[in-house]
Scaffold this active site. Sequence first.
Site, PDB file in Angstrom:
ATOM      1  CG  HIS A 134      -0.511   0.143   2.532  1.00 55.30           C
ATOM      2  ND1 HIS A 134      -0.291   1.367   3.120  1.00 55.30           N
ATOM      3  CD2 HIS A 134      -0.220  -0.783   3.488  1.00 55.30           C
ATOM      4  CE1 HIS A 134       0.102   1.200   4.372  1.00 55.30           C
ATOM      5  NE2 HIS A 134       0.168  -0.107   4.621  1.00 55.30           N
ATOM      6  CG  ASP A 178       2.055   0.823   8.233  1.00 58.02           C
ATOM      7  OD1 ASP A 178       1.739   0.228   7.191  1.00 58.02           O
ATOM      8  OD2 ASP A 178       1.259   1.061   9.153  1.00 58.02           O
ATOM      9  CD  GLU A 188      -3.260  -1.155   4.959  1.00 59.57           C
ATOM     10  OE1 GLU A 188      -3.279  -2.216   5.609  1.00 59.57           O
ATOM     11  OE2 GLU A 188      -2.947  -0.050   5.442  1.00 59.57           O
ATOM     12  CD  GLU A 189      -2.154   2.575   7.353  1.00 64.43           C
ATOM     13  OE1 GLU A 189      -2.942   2.050   8.166  1.00 64.43           O
ATOM     14  OE2 GLU A 189      -0.938   2.329   7.339  1.00 64.43           O
ATOM     15  CG  ASP A 213       1.279  -3.400   5.417  1.00 66.88           C
ATOM     16  OD1 ASP A 213       2.021  -2.477   5.777  1.00 66.88           O
ATOM     17  OD2 ASP A 213       0.038  -3.351   5.508  1.00 66.88           O
ATOM     18  CG  HIS A 247      -0.699   3.159  12.583  1.00 69.33           C
ATOM     19  ND1 HIS A 247      -1.970   2.643  12.692  1.00 69.33           N
ATOM     20  CD2 HIS A 247      -0.221   2.704  11.391  1.00 69.33           C
ATOM     21  CE1 HIS A 247      -2.257   1.924  11.615  1.00 69.33           C
ATOM     22  NE2 HIS A 247      -1.202   1.936  10.813  1.00 69.33           N
TER      23      HIS A 247
END
Length: 446
Positions: A97, A109, A143-144, A172, A256
Amino acid sequence: MASTSVRTLSAAPPAVNVANVNAHLQQLQTFASSNGGNRATGTAGHTATTTYLQQKLQAAGYTVTVQTCTTCSGSAKNIIADWPGGDTSNTYMFGAHSDSVSAGPGINDDGSGTATLLEAALVLAANNPAMTNHVRFGWWAGEEQGLIGSKFYVNSLTTAQRTAIKAYGTFDMIASTNGGYFVTGTDAVAVKLREYFTSINVPTETSTECCSDDGSFRNAGIPSSINSTGASYKKTSAQVAKWGGTAGQAYDPCYHKACDSYPSNINSTSLGRWANAELYAAWTLTTGTAGPGGCASPGQKLGNPGFETATTPWTASTGVIGANTGEASPRTGTRDAWLNGNGSTSTETLSQSVALPAGCSTYTLSFYLKISTAETTTSTQYDKLTVQAGSTTLQVFSNLNAGAYTLRSYNLAAFAGQTVTLKFTGVEDSSLKTSFVIDDTALTVS
């Protein structure tokens, strides 16, 4: 280094230079730094990312489809790149992604997956191998926000186009600073990744963390895997013994967060290993002559491996394959195969005949099996599941093996060059039910 060790494999592909992968990551960091600190879907940082991917891939000779994801924030773009040549009815697909969360630049990420796949694709193009099967790369928006971009892509495919994709691997977070090596799936891409990591003496595990874009493909009946070095789960002492790192700490402490930045949140060793593993899988699955032993027809040989599309080509007792719930809930997707569980005398079967090519190095049957039982004995096999390849019994399970979904694997090299019938036979006695639930099957050759 992985780029040296991979050459111990027969007819290995060229190595990926991790310095080039780092250069791509620096670009992604720049896009984030110049646009509010992130590359989230719908932002200028994400647009810069997808434009960069498009330009690099087109310059290398790929046929690039820029797909507007109308369900994504800001109608963001999916980037799909096809290398010319190879049998498009046997397509092997690799994805990552391209977006980040809004909290930070998303360098691990999933800049790590984005950058390694980009460089693997560029190295393949630069060497221009003769293609037997077809290779496709995809970078997904949204994706998130819930796998939105990959769902949009899969939903845009016809039934024939979905069937043509023999395996999909998503990458990922493959450079976590305290990470491991997780290859989670039984598809042909996962088989090749494990083969590569075995060649460089790096052990792998399956992961219980979820979720990523592999789910969009798997739910459509496409054999899929998720490949990662881990996110927020904590590393165990046993994993430290395998891979090093710190026990009790997250695989990626910056998951994140704003600190998911370049270069501080990248494990360069993992980055290089995964980049080479990705190229090895793409190269050996699609060039035909580059795999160990000269395997001309690698990949998944079972049809409808996750039971998601009716019953064909499986032959099964009435009601075995379906959208089961409760104790027989699928491991993934919406359907599975449920044998017995009647609490009365019964015999139920599930089978499929498969043609296995000659000349390959590995022939692996695998499936996930869950067994639940009302039997209370700890010593007597009242209800049994027999797994066979042709007339050969591979294993017999019973009420004594009750437990959650567990991956079972068998070597079928003895059947190379033959058509073999795989058969599951469940036999239950007159009382106290036992359920045998099968999902996510694979028979992969390489």
